[in-house]
Every structure is written in C-alpha cells, then in structure tokens.
Write a protein that holds these residues in place. Structure first.
Motif, PDB file in Angstrom:
ATOM      1  N   ILE A 107      80.220 -76.046 -52.063  1.00 45.81           N
ATOM      2  CA  ILE A 107      79.602 -75.097 -51.134  1.00 45.81           C
ATOM      3  C   ILE A 107      78.403 -74.432 -51.791  1.00 45.81           C
ATOM      4  N   ARG A 108      78.529 -74.052 -53.063  1.00 42.83           N
ATOM      5  CA  ARG A 108      77.399 -73.434 -53.770  1.00 42.83           C
ATOM      6  C   ARG A 108      76.217 -74.395 -53.881  1.00 42.83           C
ATOM      7  N   ARG A 109      76.511 -75.669 -54.149  1.00 41.16           N
ATOM      8  CA  ARG A 109      75.421 -76.659 -54.204  1.00 41.16           C
ATOM      9  C   ARG A 109      74.740 -76.774 -52.841  1.00 41.16           C
ATOM     10  N   GLY A 110      75.519 -76.738 -51.772  1.00 42.43           N
ATOM     11  CA  GLY A 110      74.949 -76.776 -50.424  1.00 42.43           C
ATOM     12  C   GLY A 110      74.096 -75.559 -50.132  1.00 42.43           C
ATOM     13  N   LEU A 111      74.543 -74.393 -50.589  1.00 37.55           N
ATOM     14  CA  LEU A 111      73.764 -73.174 -50.389  1.00 37.55           C
ATOM     15  C   LEU A 111      72.486 -73.187 -51.220  1.00 37.55           C
ATOM     16  N   GLU A 112      72.533 -73.789 -52.409  1.00 36.72           N
ATOM     17  CA  GLU A 112      71.330 -73.891 -53.230  1.00 36.72           C
ATOM     18  C   GLU A 112      70.301 -74.817 -52.589  1.00 36.72           C
ATOM     19  N   LYS A 113      70.760 -75.862 -51.928  1.00 32.60           N
ATOM     20  CA  LYS A 113      69.839 -76.773 -51.241  1.00 32.60           C
ATOM     21  C   LYS A 113      69.201 -76.102 -50.028  1.00 32.60           C
ATOM     22  N   HIS A 114      69.974 -75.227 -49.368  1.00 35.68           N
ATOM     23  CA  HIS A 114      69.496 -74.546 -48.164  1.00 35.68           C
ATOM     24  C   HIS A 114      69.735 -73.042 -48.312  1.00 35.68           C
ATOM     25  N   PRO A 115      68.859 -72.349 -49.052  1.00 38.15           N
ATOM     26  CA  PRO A 115      69.073 -70.915 -49.283  1.00 38.15           C
ATOM     27  C   PRO A 115      69.066 -70.093 -47.999  1.00 38.15           C
ATOM     28  N   GLU A 116      68.477 -70.605 -46.936  1.00 37.74           N
ATOM     29  CA  GLU A 116      68.472 -69.857 -45.676  1.00 37.74           C
ATOM     30  C   GLU A 116      69.897 -69.642 -45.143  1.00 37.74           C
ATOM     31  N   ILE A 117      70.820 -70.524 -45.495  1.00 37.15           N
ATOM     32  CA  ILE A 117      72.220 -70.339 -45.102  1.00 37.15           C
ATOM     33  C   ILE A 117      72.786 -69.114 -45.830  1.00 37.15           C
ATOM     34  N   ALA A 118      72.472 -68.988 -47.101  1.00 38.76           N
ATOM     35  CA  ALA A 118      72.938 -67.827 -47.873  1.00 38.76           C
ATOM     36  C   ALA A 118      72.326 -66.548 -47.311  1.00 38.76           C
ATOM     37  N   TYR A 119      71.057 -66.591 -46.899  1.00 40.66           N
ATOM     38  CA  TYR A 119      70.428 -65.408 -46.317  1.00 40.66           C
ATOM     39  C   TYR A 119      71.117 -65.016 -45.018  1.00 40.66           C
ATOM     40  N   ARG A 120      71.458 -66.005 -44.194  1.00 39.06           N
ATOM     41  CA  ARG A 120      72.178 -65.721 -42.933  1.00 39.06           C
ATOM     42  C   ARG A 120      73.565 -65.151 -43.220  1.00 39.06           C
ATOM     43  N   LEU A 121      74.198 -65.662 -44.273  1.00 39.56           N
ATOM     44  CA  LEU A 121      75.519 -65.161 -44.665  1.00 39.56           C
ATOM     45  C   LEU A 121      75.415 -63.698 -45.103  1.00 39.56           C
ATOM     46  N   LEU A 122      74.410 -63.385 -45.907  1.00 42.41           N
ATOM     47  CA  LEU A 122      74.199 -62.002 -46.336  1.00 42.41           C
ATOM     48  C   LEU A 122      73.877 -61.117 -45.138  1.00 42.41           C
ATOM     49  N   ASP A 123      73.058 -61.608 -44.234  1.00 42.53           N
ATOM     50  CA  ASP A 123      72.681 -60.860 -43.049  1.00 42.53           C
ATOM     51  C   ASP A 123      73.907 -60.627 -42.146  1.00 42.53           C
ATOM     52  N   ALA A 124      74.801 -61.597 -42.062  1.00 38.52           N
ATOM     53  CA  ALA A 124      76.004 -61.458 -41.248  1.00 38.52           C
ATOM     54  C   ALA A 124      76.921 -60.366 -41.799  1.00 38.52           C
TER      55      ALA A 124
END
Length: 133
Positions: free
Chosen positions: A109-126
């Motif tokens: 999951i962390r590797r996936g988030l590193e490839k697409h940091p916008e997912i992590a930003y949406r997670l933080l925003d949520a």
C-alpha cells in the motif's frame, strides 16, 4: 476438516506463528483467510501497488474484508505526516494470516501511495488534516 477450496500451504515449522493448523482444527472457524494462497497473495500485492485513487483503496479494503476477513485501517499517524511512513496502516489480528503477509500488505500500500501521492493527499484531506491549507 479440510475446506473444499484450495488453501494456503503451511509455513515451515518455527518460521511463522499464524495459527493455521489451530484454525483448521477449530469447528465453525472462519476459513476465508486460507483462500489467500501464495499466488493469490502476489496478485493482491500487485493490485495494492497499482492503486488509482482513494476510492480504489477503499474498495480494496472492503473486498479484502468480504473475501478474506482482513480488516485494514489506514489513517494518518499520530505525529506529523512527512512521508508515506507517517501514514498508519493497521491490520487486525487474524488467525491464519501469515506474519510475512501482515508485513507485505502495508508495504504494498505504501508503494502504491508513493507512486500516486495524490491518493495520500486525499486520505489526509478525508481526515481533515489539510482543511486549513
């Protein structure tokens, strides 16, 4: 009692404390986790590494729970989030879940988030961490 579907092969003795045999010996136990064979685990990890959006991640969380009984919680850590390591990924204790798999899922999951940091930003925003920016 052996289930009618293919199940994961046992880990070498002394390497893992997943409780696979104890789970198989328990009548009425939830055996869904044993459907995660090594080949299926590889497919799952590849899928988690290729996440496309936060909705995709949430969908995978639901599917993992429905099909395997794995409860996965993903949230920002208690301290400041500066990298993907600051995101907390917890897997509930589950008899039959291999120790290596418990480590591989968060790493994928962390590797996936590193490839697409916008997912992590949406997670933080949520979780309202970016509401004031």
């Amino acid at each position: 009692m052996m289930p009618s579907f293919p199940i994961r092969q046992p880990c070498p003795p002394g390497v893992c404390s997943c409780g696979r045999e104890r789970l198989l010996d328990t009548p009425g136990a939830d055996l869904r986790i044993l459907r995660l064979t090594r080949q299926e685990e590889k497919r799952l990890l590849e899928r988690l590494e290729s996440l496309a959006s936060l909705a995709d991640l949430e969908h995978m969380q639901r599917r993992m729970h429905e099909q395997l009984g794995i409860r996965l919680e993903i949230a920002p850590g208690l301290n400041e989030v500066r990298s993907m390591r600051g995101i907390r990924i917890d897997i509930d204790e589950l008899p039959g879940l291999c120790r290596k798999t418990r480590q591989s899922i968060p790493a994928a999951i962390r590797r996936g988030l590193e490839k697409h940091p916008e997912i992590a930003y949406r997670l933080l925003d949520a979780h309202d961490l970016l509401r004031d920016t």
